[in-house]
Enzyme design. Sequence first.
Site, PDB file in Angstrom:
ATOM      1  N   CYS A   1      -0.280   1.536   7.254  1.00 28.16           N
ATOM      2  CA  CYS A   1      -0.966   1.847   5.922  1.00 28.16           C
ATOM      3  C   CYS A   1      -2.311   2.743   5.926  1.00 28.16           C
ATOM      4  CB  CYS A   1      -0.930   0.385   4.962  1.00 28.16           C
ATOM      5  SG  CYS A   1       0.529  -0.360   4.888  1.00 28.16           S
TER       6      CYS A   1
ATOM      7  N   GLU B   1       0.732  -1.160   0.010  1.00 32.18           N
ATOM      8  CA  GLU B   1       0.056   0.027  -0.120  1.00 32.18           C
ATOM      9  C   GLU B   1       0.828   1.363  -0.040  1.00 32.18           C
ATOM     10  OE1 GLU B   1      -0.213  -2.619   2.095  1.00 32.18           O
ATOM     11  OE2 GLU B   1      -2.121  -2.630   3.148  1.00 32.18           O
TER      12      GLU B   1
ATOM     13  N   CYS C   1      -2.805  -2.490   7.650  1.00 34.49           N
ATOM     14  CA  CYS C   1      -2.478  -2.489   8.648  1.00 34.49           C
ATOM     15  C   CYS C   1      -2.508  -1.078   9.269  1.00 34.49           C
ATOM     16  CB  CYS C   1      -0.755  -2.778   9.124  1.00 34.49           C
ATOM     17  SG  CYS C   1       0.379  -1.605   8.274  1.00 34.49           S
TER      18      CYS C   1
END
Length: 136
Positions: A79, A48, A76
């Site tokens: 990100c 990402e 996560c």
Amino acid sequence: MRLAIREARTAEENGDVPIGAIIVQGRTILGKAHNQVELLHDPTAHAEMIAITQAAGALGDWRLTDTVLYVTKEPCPMCAGAIALARIPRVVFGAADPRQGGTLKIADVTGGVLEEECRALLQDFFKGLRKTEATE
């Protein structure tokens, strides 16, 4: 999502966790990437993050409004923060990450797209990794 899965397979071929990400604006791909944490020895080299950097470069602007991020696993918290800062309004992910997922309330999020295929990709990777570690 199929393009994100292709990117995830590239990560796996390189020994990284198989996660792929694509950022589109309309029908134009602005960024596409796969995890490169192991390859670059960089804990921030998530798919990402790399796709966001590419998309910002393609647009010449860090504000990625009017874009959609497709990613094979729920982002996560790191990100998710970058997604929010980049003003990406929509995230579509495959496999949920109940332990470390961080996409709640950052964007219009759609989960579970090709979930079984995305989850199997990750599970197969980690099964293979455990087998390799057990034989060493």
